[in-house]
Design a protein around this motif. Structure first.
Motif, PDB file in Angstrom:
ATOM      1  N   PHE A 145       0.861  -1.187   0.000  1.00 53.53           N
ATOM      2  CA  PHE A 145       0.000   0.000   0.000  1.00 53.53           C
ATOM      3  C   PHE A 145       0.893   1.232   0.000  1.00 53.53           C
ATOM      4  N   ILE A 146       0.641   2.128  -0.962  1.00 53.74           N
ATOM      5  CA  ILE A 146       1.397   3.388  -1.043  1.00 53.74           C
ATOM      6  C   ILE A 146       0.369   4.500  -1.136  1.00 53.74           C
ATOM      7  N   HIS A 147       0.526   5.528  -0.324  1.00 59.33           N
ATOM      8  CA  HIS A 147      -0.427   6.644  -0.439  1.00 59.33           C
ATOM      9  C   HIS A 147       0.307   7.957  -0.651  1.00 59.33           C
ATOM     10  N   MET A 148      -0.290   8.784  -1.507  1.00 52.38           N
ATOM     11  CA  MET A 148       0.258  10.107  -1.838  1.00 52.38           C
ATOM     12  C   MET A 148      -0.909  11.071  -1.697  1.00 52.38           C
ATOM     13  N   ILE A 149      -1.003  11.670  -0.518  1.00 50.17           N
ATOM     14  CA  ILE A 149      -2.176  12.493  -0.233  1.00 50.17           C
ATOM     15  C   ILE A 149      -1.801  13.963  -0.303  1.00 50.17           C
ATOM     16  N   GLN A 150      -2.430  14.673  -1.231  1.00 47.07           N
ATOM     17  CA  GLN A 150      -2.231  16.117  -1.369  1.00 47.07           C
ATOM     18  C   GLN A 150      -0.747  16.486  -1.453  1.00 47.07           C
ATOM     19  N   MET A 151       0.032  15.709  -2.237  1.00 46.98           N
ATOM     20  CA  MET A 151       1.462  16.049  -2.295  1.00 46.98           C
ATOM     21  C   MET A 151       1.999  16.182  -3.710  1.00 46.98           C
ATOM     22  N   LEU A 152       1.258  15.751  -4.726  1.00 48.44           N
ATOM     23  CA  LEU A 152       1.825  15.777  -6.087  1.00 48.44           C
ATOM     24  C   LEU A 152       2.009  17.198  -6.636  1.00 48.44           C
ATOM     25  N   TYR A 153       1.485  18.192  -5.892  1.00 45.79           N
ATOM     26  CA  TYR A 153       1.709  19.582  -6.314  1.00 45.79           C
ATOM     27  C   TYR A 153       3.182  19.950  -6.166  1.00 45.79           C
ATOM     28  N   TYR A 154       3.886  19.213  -5.288  1.00 50.69           N
ATOM     29  CA  TYR A 154       5.236  19.639  -4.893  1.00 50.69           C
ATOM     30  C   TYR A 154       6.334  18.818  -5.547  1.00 50.69           C
ATOM     31  N   VAL A 155       6.008  18.108  -6.630  1.00 54.93           N
ATOM     32  CA  VAL A 155       7.062  17.377  -7.341  1.00 54.93           C
ATOM     33  C   VAL A 155       7.191  17.963  -8.738  1.00 54.93           C
ATOM     34  N   LYS A 156       8.390  17.837  -9.313  1.00 49.24           N
ATOM     35  CA  LYS A 156       8.642  18.431 -10.637  1.00 49.24           C
ATOM     36  C   LYS A 156       7.816  17.764 -11.722  1.00 49.24           C
ATOM     37  N   ASP A 157       7.720  16.430 -11.651  1.00 50.71           N
ATOM     38  CA  ASP A 157       7.055  15.682 -12.709  1.00 50.71           C
ATOM     39  C   ASP A 157       6.067  14.692 -12.084  1.00 50.71           C
ATOM     40  N   PRO A 158       4.826  15.137 -11.879  1.00 52.21           N
ATOM     41  CA  PRO A 158       3.859  14.283 -11.169  1.00 52.21           C
ATOM     42  C   PRO A 158       3.670  12.916 -11.836  1.00 52.21           C
ATOM     43  N   GLU A 159       3.622  12.892 -13.172  1.00 50.95           N
ATOM     44  CA  GLU A 159       3.382  11.611 -13.863  1.00 50.95           C
ATOM     45  C   GLU A 159       4.528  10.630 -13.619  1.00 50.95           C
ATOM     46  N   ALA A 160       5.777  11.130 -13.711  1.00 48.78           N
ATOM     47  CA  ALA A 160       6.939  10.254 -13.495  1.00 48.78           C
ATOM     48  C   ALA A 160       6.967   9.756 -12.049  1.00 48.78           C
ATOM     49  N   THR A 161       6.593  10.628 -11.111  1.00 45.92           N
ATOM     50  CA  THR A 161       6.578  10.248  -9.692  1.00 45.92           C
ATOM     51  C   THR A 161       5.550   9.141  -9.452  1.00 45.92           C
ATOM     52  N   VAL A 162       4.353   9.324 -10.028  1.00 45.50           N
ATOM     53  CA  VAL A 162       3.312   8.307  -9.887  1.00 45.50           C
ATOM     54  C   VAL A 162       3.789   6.988 -10.503  1.00 45.50           C
ATOM     55  N   SER A 163       4.418   7.059 -11.675  1.00 41.91           N
ATOM     56  CA  SER A 163       4.875   5.834 -12.356  1.00 41.91           C
ATOM     57  C   SER A 163       5.911   5.093 -11.520  1.00 41.91           C
ATOM     58  N   PHE A 164       6.843   5.849 -10.911  1.00 41.22           N
ATOM     59  CA  PHE A 164       7.862   5.198 -10.081  1.00 41.22           C
ATOM     60  C   PHE A 164       7.213   4.462  -8.910  1.00 41.22           C
ATOM     61  N   PHE A 165       6.350   5.139  -8.166  1.00 42.06           N
ATOM     62  CA  PHE A 165       5.776   4.492  -6.980  1.00 42.06           C
ATOM     63  C   PHE A 165       4.851   3.335  -7.374  1.00 42.06           C
TER      64      PHE A 165
END
Length: 295
Positions: free
Chosen positions: A141-161
């Motif tokens: 289980f991985i959760h990313m709550i209200q944080m993707l605003y603060y990464v350079k590349d949201p799509e790449a971050t989501v893909s990695f996790f």
């Protein structure tokens, strides 16, 4: 030749002011309430399907803040998997938040089944750290709550996790909904407000577009939430000014924005696309979107 105005300073650069405006936002909105409703009513069924009967569950919280939402989720996880131990990787760059989280853990009974590993780092630092460790470990289980605003590349971050999930694992993403007042505000003023390195105007609409283009299946839940922004329309009101900073992510927006932009933003905030009027108060649509993704 017309020179470009210097871009605004992002609210995130002034951490004390950001924190103050964020606390005001939580006080003024039903943000945490709607998340808690989701955690109690919808999340348990999602959590029931993870773990495959294994004795240990591996969890990552990305941008967990002070941990209040994490611990609510762990309560539900424990109810669904009462005999399971949990390894929890906390990823949070703020010292202040990590400290609050640790204090919360030390004063909350019934967490003996959870092992906390504290990673004082951003999501991208954690990604690098994880790849250097060359850990083949998979996550339930991985959760990313209200944080993707603060990464350079949201799509790449989501893909990695997402790539770290066990075959029956789940990735939970919560952001403002593309259908919310935030979505309308950001679409309209993307050029003027969303040009910072540190924070992005990203909604679940953007992430859904990405998933659709990649053929990645997901479940979508809309969480109804609102926020009282009445004071934003009173010139010089300190509460209104802080709320405007939070809405635009700009330090002292009210003082620093050119007149036409300020008028445009205030008119839109008042528009039925963003807000409704209830008993003389202006109530902003703060709806959240939840995306649940599998590997």
């Amino acid at each position: 030749m017309k020179t470009m105005a210097a871009p605004f300073r992002s609210l995130v650069e002034d951490y004390p002011r950001y924190l103050k405006s964020f606390e005001l936002f939580l006080e003024r909105s039903s943000e945490h309430q709607c998340m808690q409703d989701f955690i109690h009513n919808t999340l348990p069924d999602i959590l029931a399907s993870i773990g495959g009967g294994r004795p240990i569950l591996n969890v990552i919280g990305v941008g967990s803040g002070a941990g209040e939402i994490d611990l609510e989720m762990f309560t539900q996880l424990h109810l669904k998997h009462p005999h399971v131990k949990i390894n929890n990787e906390v990823v949070e760059p703020s010292n202040d938040m990590l400290h609050k989280y640790k204090v919360r853990v030390s004063t909350t009974p019934g967490l003996d089944h959870i092992n906390f590993a504290w990673n004082k780092m951003t999501a991208s630092e954690f990604e690098k750290h994880w790849q250097e460790k060359n850990s083949g470990k998979k996550m339930d289980f991985i959760h990313m709550i209200q944080m993707l605003y603060y990464v350079k590349d949201p799509e790449a971050t989501v893909s990695f996790f997402r790539s770290l999930l066990e075959k029956d694992g789940k990735l939970l993403i919560i952001l403002v909904s593309g259908e919310s007042g935030w979505g309308k505000l950001w679409t309209t003023f993307k050029q003027q407000l969303c040009n910072t390195e540190i924070s992005q105007c990203v909604t679940t609409g953007d992430i859904k577009t990405f998933f659709d283009s990649e053929g990645i299946p997901y479940h979508n839940h809309e969480l109804l939430s609102q926020m009282d922004i009445t004071e934003c329309f009173t010139e010089g009101d300190p509460v209104g000014e802080l709320l405007l900073d939070f809405l635009t992510e700009v330090i002292e927006f009210s003082k620093n924005a050119p007149g036409d932009l300020k008028k445009g933003v205030l008119d839109l905030l008042r528009h039925p696309d963003c807000s409704k009027e209830v008993d003389g108060r202006i109530i902003f649509n703060n709806n959240l979107g939840v995306l649940v993704v599998e590997p």
